[in-house]
Design a protein around this motif. Sequence first.
Motif, PDB file in Angstrom:
ATOM      1  N   LEU A  88     -31.621 -15.985   3.266  1.00 20.37           N
ATOM      2  CA  LEU A  88     -30.380 -15.280   3.564  1.00 20.37           C
ATOM      3  C   LEU A  88     -29.715 -15.845   4.820  1.00 20.37           C
ATOM      4  O   LEU A  88     -28.502 -16.091   4.837  1.00 20.37           O
ATOM      5  N   ILE A  89     -30.501 -16.074   5.875  1.00 25.15           N
ATOM      6  CA  ILE A  89     -29.946 -16.639   7.113  1.00 25.15           C
ATOM      7  C   ILE A  89     -29.412 -18.046   6.860  1.00 25.15           C
ATOM      8  O   ILE A  89     -28.335 -18.416   7.337  1.00 25.15           O
ATOM      9  N   PHE A  90     -30.177 -18.848   6.093  1.00 20.98           N
ATOM     10  CA  PHE A  90     -29.716 -20.204   5.758  1.00 20.98           C
ATOM     11  C   PHE A  90     -28.413 -20.131   4.970  1.00 20.98           C
ATOM     12  O   PHE A  90     -27.468 -20.890   5.227  1.00 20.98           O
ATOM     13  N   GLY A  91     -28.356 -19.210   4.009  1.00 10.81           N
ATOM     14  CA  GLY A  91     -27.152 -19.068   3.188  1.00 10.81           C
ATOM     15  C   GLY A  91     -25.946 -18.628   3.995  1.00 10.81           C
ATOM     16  O   GLY A  91     -24.825 -19.102   3.772  1.00 10.81           O
ATOM     17  N   ILE A  92     -26.157 -17.738   4.959  1.00  6.14           N
ATOM     18  CA  ILE A  92     -25.050 -17.290   5.819  1.00  6.14           C
ATOM     19  C   ILE A  92     -24.529 -18.467   6.647  1.00  6.14           C
ATOM     20  O   ILE A  92     -23.317 -18.632   6.839  1.00  6.14           O
ATOM     21  N   ASN A 116     -17.704 -32.393   1.242  1.00  6.51           N
ATOM     22  CA  ASN A 116     -17.644 -32.694   2.677  1.00  6.51           C
ATOM     23  C   ASN A 116     -18.146 -31.541   3.550  1.00  6.51           C
ATOM     24  O   ASN A 116     -17.853 -31.498   4.743  1.00  6.51           O
ATOM     25  N   ILE A 117     -18.895 -30.637   2.987  1.00 10.61           N
ATOM     26  CA  ILE A 117     -19.389 -29.490   3.736  1.00 10.61           C
ATOM     27  C   ILE A 117     -20.730 -29.819   4.389  1.00 10.61           C
ATOM     28  O   ILE A 117     -21.641 -30.323   3.732  1.00 10.61           O
ATOM     29  N   ARG A 118     -20.824 -29.549   5.682  1.00 16.68           N
ATOM     30  CA  ARG A 118     -22.079 -29.765   6.395  1.00 16.68           C
ATOM     31  C   ARG A 118     -23.133 -28.760   5.909  1.00 16.68           C
ATOM     32  O   ARG A 118     -22.859 -27.567   5.801  1.00 16.68           O
ATOM     33  N   ILE A 119     -24.318 -29.238   5.609  1.00 17.29           N
ATOM     34  CA  ILE A 119     -25.369 -28.380   5.061  1.00 17.29           C
ATOM     35  C   ILE A 119     -26.129 -27.642   6.156  1.00 17.29           C
ATOM     36  O   ILE A 119     -26.419 -26.454   6.032  1.00 17.29           O
ATOM     37  N   PHE A 120     -26.456 -28.332   7.240  1.00 21.32           N
ATOM     38  CA  PHE A 120     -27.245 -27.706   8.297  1.00 21.32           C
ATOM     39  C   PHE A 120     -26.350 -27.208   9.426  1.00 21.32           C
ATOM     40  O   PHE A 120     -25.154 -27.457   9.457  1.00 21.32           O
ATOM     41  N   GLY A 121     -26.943 -26.467  10.348  1.00 22.82           N
ATOM     42  CA  GLY A 121     -26.209 -25.892  11.462  1.00 22.82           C
ATOM     43  C   GLY A 121     -27.128 -24.966  12.252  1.00 22.82           C
ATOM     44  O   GLY A 121     -28.345 -24.952  12.043  1.00 22.82           O
ATOM     45  N   VAL A 122     -26.558 -24.166  13.119  1.00 20.63           N
ATOM     46  CA  VAL A 122     -27.352 -23.297  14.002  1.00 20.63           C
ATOM     47  C   VAL A 122     -28.174 -22.290  13.208  1.00 20.63           C
ATOM     48  O   VAL A 122     -29.392 -22.163  13.392  1.00 20.63           O
ATOM     49  N   LEU A 123     -27.539 -21.541  12.319  1.00 23.03           N
ATOM     50  CA  LEU A 123     -28.263 -20.522  11.562  1.00 23.03           C
ATOM     51  C   LEU A 123     -29.284 -21.150  10.617  1.00 23.03           C
ATOM     52  O   LEU A 123     -30.366 -20.586  10.398  1.00 23.03           O
ATOM     53  N   GLN A 124     -28.956 -22.302  10.071  1.00 23.32           N
ATOM     54  CA  GLN A 124     -29.906 -22.973   9.189  1.00 23.32           C
ATOM     55  C   GLN A 124     -31.157 -23.380   9.964  1.00 23.32           C
ATOM     56  O   GLN A 124     -32.282 -23.267   9.446  1.00 23.32           O
ATOM     57  N   ARG A 125     -30.973 -23.856  11.191  1.00 25.07           N
ATOM     58  CA  ARG A 125     -32.143 -24.209  12.015  1.00 25.07           C
ATOM     59  C   ARG A 125     -32.977 -22.972  12.328  1.00 25.07           C
ATOM     60  O   ARG A 125     -34.204 -23.027  12.307  1.00 25.07           O
ATOM     61  N   ILE A 126     -32.316 -21.877  12.629  1.00 25.21           N
ATOM     62  CA  ILE A 126     -33.035 -20.633  12.885  1.00 25.21           C
ATOM     63  C   ILE A 126     -33.846 -20.227  11.664  1.00 25.21           C
ATOM     64  O   ILE A 126     -35.008 -19.811  11.778  1.00 25.21           O
ATOM     65  N   ALA A 127     -33.244 -20.355  10.485  1.00 30.89           N
ATOM     66  CA  ALA A 127     -33.927 -19.974   9.246  1.00 30.89           C
ATOM     67  C   ALA A 127     -35.181 -20.812   9.014  1.00 30.89           C
ATOM     68  O   ALA A 127     -36.247 -20.284   8.675  1.00 30.89           O
ATOM     69  N   VAL A 128     -35.065 -22.125   9.203  1.00 26.21           N
ATOM     70  CA  VAL A 128     -36.203 -23.026   8.980  1.00 26.21           C
ATOM     71  C   VAL A 128     -37.311 -22.767   9.997  1.00 26.21           C
ATOM     72  O   VAL A 128     -38.495 -22.666   9.654  1.00 26.21           O
ATOM     73  N   ALA A 129     -36.922 -22.644  11.273  1.00 23.69           N
ATOM     74  CA  ALA A 129     -37.910 -22.404  12.330  1.00 23.69           C
ATOM     75  C   ALA A 129     -38.589 -21.055  12.141  1.00 23.69           C
ATOM     76  O   ALA A 129     -39.802 -20.911  12.347  1.00 23.69           O
ATOM     77  N   TYR A 130     -37.820 -20.059  11.737  1.00 24.13           N
ATOM     78  CA  TYR A 130     -38.371 -18.723  11.493  1.00 24.13           C
ATOM     79  C   TYR A 130     -39.367 -18.747  10.338  1.00 24.13           C
ATOM     80  O   TYR A 130     -40.449 -18.143  10.427  1.00 24.13           O
ATOM     81  N   GLY A 203     -30.370 -31.294  11.987  1.00 23.16           N
ATOM     82  CA  GLY A 203     -30.777 -31.814  10.696  1.00 23.16           C
ATOM     83  C   GLY A 203     -32.248 -31.609  10.387  1.00 23.16           C
ATOM     84  O   GLY A 203     -32.972 -30.891  11.082  1.00 23.16           O
ATOM     85  N   ILE A 204     -32.702 -32.281   9.349  1.00 20.12           N
ATOM     86  CA  ILE A 204     -34.071 -32.110   8.859  1.00 20.12           C
ATOM     87  C   ILE A 204     -35.090 -32.725   9.805  1.00 20.12           C
ATOM     88  O   ILE A 204     -36.103 -32.108  10.153  1.00 20.12           O
ATOM     89  N   ALA A 205     -34.838 -33.943  10.244  1.00 21.42           N
ATOM     90  CA  ALA A 205     -35.828 -34.702  11.008  1.00 21.42           C
ATOM     91  C   ALA A 205     -36.183 -34.044  12.336  1.00 21.42           C
ATOM     92  O   ALA A 205     -37.320 -34.159  12.801  1.00 21.42           O
ATOM     93  N   SER A 206     -35.234 -33.361  12.943  1.00 19.68           N
ATOM     94  CA  SER A 206     -35.487 -32.741  14.250  1.00 19.68           C
ATOM     95  C   SER A 206     -35.882 -31.272  14.138  1.00 19.68           C
ATOM     96  O   SER A 206     -35.817 -30.524  15.111  1.00 19.68           O
ATOM     97  N   SER A 207     -36.308 -30.853  12.942  1.00 21.66           N
ATOM     98  CA  SER A 207     -36.637 -29.442  12.719  1.00 21.66           C
ATOM     99  C   SER A 207     -38.100 -29.106  12.991  1.00 21.66           C
ATOM    100  O   SER A 207     -38.492 -27.944  12.858  1.00 21.66           O
ATOM    101  N   MET A 208     -38.913 -30.095  13.359  1.00 25.75           N
ATOM    102  CA  MET A 208     -40.331 -29.825  13.614  1.00 25.75           C
ATOM    103  C   MET A 208     -40.546 -29.027  14.895  1.00 25.75           C
ATOM    104  O   MET A 208     -41.160 -27.957  14.906  1.00 25.75           O
ATOM    105  N   ALA A 209     -40.022 -29.552  15.991  1.00 18.34           N
ATOM    106  CA  ALA A 209     -40.283 -28.963  17.306  1.00 18.34           C
ATOM    107  C   ALA A 209     -39.744 -27.539  17.460  1.00 18.34           C
ATOM    108  O   ALA A 209     -40.378 -26.717  18.136  1.00 18.34           O
ATOM    109  N   PRO A 210     -38.577 -27.187  16.888  1.00 22.80           N
ATOM    110  CA  PRO A 210     -38.087 -25.811  17.036  1.00 22.80           C
ATOM    111  C   PRO A 210     -39.052 -24.750  16.512  1.00 22.80           C
ATOM    112  O   PRO A 210     -39.006 -23.606  16.961  1.00 22.80           O
TER     113      PRO A 210
END
Length: 385
Positions: A88-92, A116-130, A203-210
């Motif tokens: 849900l957070i990723f979708g928002i 041309n829509i960006r897939i990732f962003g702040v909320l998407q990072r929160i969703a993945v890290a969560y 993006g995807i590659a920098s999503s490990m450390a968060p």
Amino acid sequence: MLKKERYYSLDVFRGMTVALMITVNNPGSWSHVYAPLDHAQWAGCTPTDLVFPFFLFVVGNAMAFVIPRLREAGDKAFLSKVIRRSLLIFGIGLFLNWFPFIKWDGDHIVAKGWENIRIFGVLQRIAVAYLFGSLIIYYCKTKTAIALSVAILLIYWWLCYVLGSPGDPYSLQGWFGTKMVDIPILGTNHMYHGEGVPFDPEGIASSMAPVVQVIIGYLTGRYIRLKGKSYEMVTHLFVAGALLLFVGAFWGQFFIISKKIWTSTFVLLSSGWALIILAVIIYFIELKSKRTWLDKFFNVFGKNPLFIFVLSGLLPRLLWMIRIPAGTENGQPVYTNPLAWFYDHVCKPVFANEYNSSLLYAICFIVFMWVIVYFMDKKKIYIKV
């Protein structure tokens, strides 16, 4: 045993994080932003760079109060809640990137295509890290979670060094993540282009450390609950924060501190500051019982954090679509929008220094957001996912 105490200070810290996040994202002019309110160009860390990792820290912190209840409910309830919430957070976040689904093309309104829509962003990072942080916290013991966190930070450093360009592995051009991971999976059209080239700081590659940021937040919240409101707890938080600052700064001599690629050193440094600031807030609010208008101001943001953050992104995008005639240039009509009009006609005339005008606009915007969450709090309206 975990102590069931209410921590007003945690609400204040969460609200402060959300409020600062909205403020730095909405200056009057991106060309006139004071250095502390802007991100570091690549390496280094400004106060603004700390806001996003603080948010992830807060996410983990809140989990310390939720995970015990989820464990009682069982694995199925836990997985259902965490997966649903993450999606849900990723979708928002994706919705926010696409909104308002239309744009001006000359004098015509056309649809914003998916291409041309960006897939990732702040909320998407929160969703993945969560999501991944929750799985580690729920299924692993504390010592295992700490060991995994250390391993993630070290592995990410190793990947950056080994797969990056020889002699320059941590630069915009030399970092491995863009060419080896993000572009092949996302495609350049679905990435951020703010650096002048396809590069996605979320993006995807920098999503490990968060993910580690969330785990640190959880461990902090759990320790707070174990120790209760005591000088010992506050002292330990402060010392732990100072230790993380020292390790992050020392490691930063070999692995740059950078929010743009969310380096392991950035995780340690930002988490250290989060611990220290949180310890100070707990000390004054919980132990000294000192409350001011400022903590009351931030507290209401902490009660509807996701809602007000999303609204702060949706409202400008919607208002940018409204055209207000602003004369002509080279025989062609020129238009402005309500927010630009407010900045040009209300904020800029107040100060000769446009940096101050830009800051005034940001303050006006956050006050307007505060009015909304204040009345929501008065009406006991709390929107959660």
